[in-house]
Motif scaffolding. Sequence first.
Motif, PDB file in Angstrom:
ATOM      1  N   VAL A  26      44.432  44.789  46.582  1.00  0.00           N
ATOM      2  CA  VAL A  26      44.441  45.529  45.325  1.00  0.00           C
ATOM      3  C   VAL A  26      43.210  45.186  44.494  1.00  0.00           C
ATOM      4  N   ALA A  27      42.678  46.192  43.828  1.00  0.00           N
ATOM      5  CA  ALA A  27      41.633  45.997  42.824  1.00  0.00           C
ATOM      6  C   ALA A  27      42.183  46.531  41.502  1.00  0.00           C
ATOM      7  N   VAL A  28      41.905  45.805  40.410  1.00  0.00           N
ATOM      8  CA  VAL A  28      42.451  46.189  39.108  1.00  0.00           C
ATOM      9  C   VAL A  28      41.328  46.278  38.082  1.00  0.00           C
ATOM     10  N   GLU A  29      41.346  47.365  37.330  1.00  0.00           N
ATOM     11  CA  GLU A  29      40.452  47.534  36.190  1.00  0.00           C
ATOM     12  C   GLU A  29      41.329  47.557  34.945  1.00  0.00           C
ATOM     13  N   HIS A  30      40.989  46.723  33.962  1.00  0.00           N
ATOM     14  CA  HIS A  30      41.768  46.589  32.731  1.00  0.00           C
ATOM     15  C   HIS A  30      40.892  46.982  31.556  1.00  0.00           C
ATOM     16  N   ASN A  31      41.240  48.071  30.902  1.00  0.00           N
ATOM     17  CA  ASN A  31      40.471  48.575  29.758  1.00  0.00           C
ATOM     18  C   ASN A  31      38.980  48.684  30.076  1.00  0.00           C
ATOM     19  N   GLY A  32      38.678  49.210  31.257  1.00  0.00           N
ATOM     20  CA  GLY A  32      37.291  49.474  31.634  1.00  0.00           C
ATOM     21  C   GLY A  32      36.559  48.331  32.306  1.00  0.00           C
ATOM     22  N   GLU A  33      37.213  47.190  32.468  1.00  0.00           N
ATOM     23  CA  GLU A  33      36.573  46.019  33.077  1.00  0.00           C
ATOM     24  C   GLU A  33      37.312  45.626  34.354  1.00  0.00           C
ATOM     25  N   ILE A  34      36.578  45.401  35.431  1.00  0.00           N
ATOM     26  CA  ILE A  34      37.175  44.908  36.669  1.00  0.00           C
ATOM     27  C   ILE A  34      37.700  43.496  36.408  1.00  0.00           C
ATOM     28  N   VAL A  35      38.919  43.241  36.871  1.00  0.00           N
ATOM     29  CA  VAL A  35      39.520  41.911  36.691  1.00  0.00           C
ATOM     30  C   VAL A  35      39.470  41.184  38.040  1.00  0.00           C
ATOM     31  N   PRO A  36      38.683  40.108  38.126  1.00  0.00           N
ATOM     32  CA  PRO A  36      38.664  39.335  39.375  1.00  0.00           C
ATOM     33  C   PRO A  36      40.055  38.772  39.661  1.00  0.00           C
ATOM     34  N   ARG A  37      40.420  38.723  40.919  1.00  0.00           N
ATOM     35  CA  ARG A  37      41.735  38.220  41.309  1.00  0.00           C
ATOM     36  C   ARG A  37      41.993  36.823  40.724  1.00  0.00           C
ATOM     37  N   SER A  38      40.952  36.026  40.606  1.00  0.00           N
ATOM     38  CA  SER A  38      41.098  34.668  40.067  1.00  0.00           C
ATOM     39  C   SER A  38      41.479  34.661  38.586  1.00  0.00           C
ATOM     40  N   SER A  39      41.356  35.801  37.912  1.00  0.00           N
ATOM     41  CA  SER A  39      41.675  35.887  36.478  1.00  0.00           C
ATOM     42  C   SER A  39      42.963  36.656  36.189  1.00  0.00           C
ATOM     43  N   TRP A  40      43.674  37.084  37.207  1.00  0.00           N
ATOM     44  CA  TRP A  40      44.869  37.894  36.996  1.00  0.00           C
ATOM     45  C   TRP A  40      45.903  37.191  36.121  1.00  0.00           C
ATOM     46  N   THR A  41      46.139  35.897  36.354  1.00  0.00           N
ATOM     47  CA  THR A  41      47.174  35.206  35.573  1.00  0.00           C
ATOM     48  C   THR A  41      46.754  34.983  34.122  1.00  0.00           C
ATOM     49  N   GLU A  42      45.463  35.012  33.861  1.00  0.00           N
ATOM     50  CA  GLU A  42      44.944  34.784  32.515  1.00  0.00           C
ATOM     51  C   GLU A  42      44.748  36.075  31.730  1.00  0.00           C
ATOM     52  N   THR A  43      44.825  37.215  32.412  1.00  0.00           N
ATOM     53  CA  THR A  43      44.572  38.497  31.763  1.00  0.00           C
ATOM     54  C   THR A  43      45.886  39.081  31.262  1.00  0.00           C
ATOM     55  N   GLU A  44      46.121  38.924  29.968  1.00  0.00           N
ATOM     56  CA  GLU A  44      47.367  39.395  29.357  1.00  0.00           C
ATOM     57  C   GLU A  44      47.297  40.890  29.089  1.00  0.00           C
ATOM     58  N   LEU A  45      48.445  41.517  29.205  1.00  0.00           N
ATOM     59  CA  LEU A  45      48.561  42.954  28.974  1.00  0.00           C
ATOM     60  C   LEU A  45      49.230  43.207  27.636  1.00  0.00           C
ATOM     61  N   LYS A  46      48.823  44.297  26.988  1.00  0.00           N
ATOM     62  CA  LYS A  46      49.403  44.691  25.704  1.00  0.00           C
ATOM     63  C   LYS A  46      49.786  46.161  25.786  1.00  0.00           C
ATOM     64  N   ASN A  47      50.758  46.559  24.983  1.00  0.00           N
ATOM     65  CA  ASN A  47      51.148  47.965  24.936  1.00  0.00           C
ATOM     66  C   ASN A  47      49.923  48.846  24.748  1.00  0.00           C
ATOM     67  N   GLY A  48      49.840  49.894  25.539  1.00  0.00           N
ATOM     68  CA  GLY A  48      48.750  50.851  25.419  1.00  0.00           C
ATOM     69  C   GLY A  48      47.524  50.524  26.250  1.00  0.00           C
ATOM     70  N   ASP A  49      47.489  49.341  26.877  1.00  0.00           N
ATOM     71  CA  ASP A  49      46.345  49.006  27.730  1.00  0.00           C
ATOM     72  C   ASP A  49      46.210  50.037  28.842  1.00  0.00           C
ATOM     73  N   ARG A  50      44.956  50.264  29.235  1.00  0.00           N
ATOM     74  CA  ARG A  50      44.657  51.224  30.299  1.00  0.00           C
ATOM     75  C   ARG A  50      44.261  50.447  31.545  1.00  0.00           C
ATOM     76  N   LEU A  51      44.937  50.762  32.645  1.00  0.00           N
ATOM     77  CA  LEU A  51      44.657  50.089  33.906  1.00  0.00           C
ATOM     78  C   LEU A  51      44.457  51.104  35.016  1.00  0.00           C
ATOM     79  N   GLU A  52      43.534  50.789  35.874  1.00  0.00           N
ATOM     80  CA  GLU A  52      43.351  51.532  37.121  1.00  0.00           C
ATOM     81  C   GLU A  52      43.652  50.531  38.224  1.00  0.00           C
ATOM     82  N   VAL A  53      44.578  50.890  39.084  1.00  0.00           N
ATOM     83  CA  VAL A  53      44.952  50.015  40.190  1.00  0.00           C
ATOM     84  C   VAL A  53      44.705  50.772  41.483  1.00  0.00           C
TER      85      VAL A  53
END
Length: 72
Positions: free
Chosen positions: A37-64
């Motif tokens: 899986v590759a994840v983009e969070h609010n326009g930024e690619i999220v490295p797999r190593s940062s998944w646990t540190e990347t908090e989600l908020k209502n309305g966030d935009r993600l591409e998976v």
Amino acid sequence: MSLTLVLNGQARTFDALQQTANVEQLVGELGLKGDRVAVEHNGEIVPRSSWTETELKNGDRLEVVHFVGGGL
């Protein structure tokens, strides 16, 4: 409480995710294998190593994007 996200262009509510959810928890909730899986969070690619540190908020935009193998 649930979490509402815009996932691949469509608003979705996740009742199982709390307001403190992170990207790793979302990938698990979607039933996807993290190594494919590759994840983009609010326009930024999220490295797999940062998944646990990347908090989600209502309305966030993600591409998976889920990679699938195949061949001839």
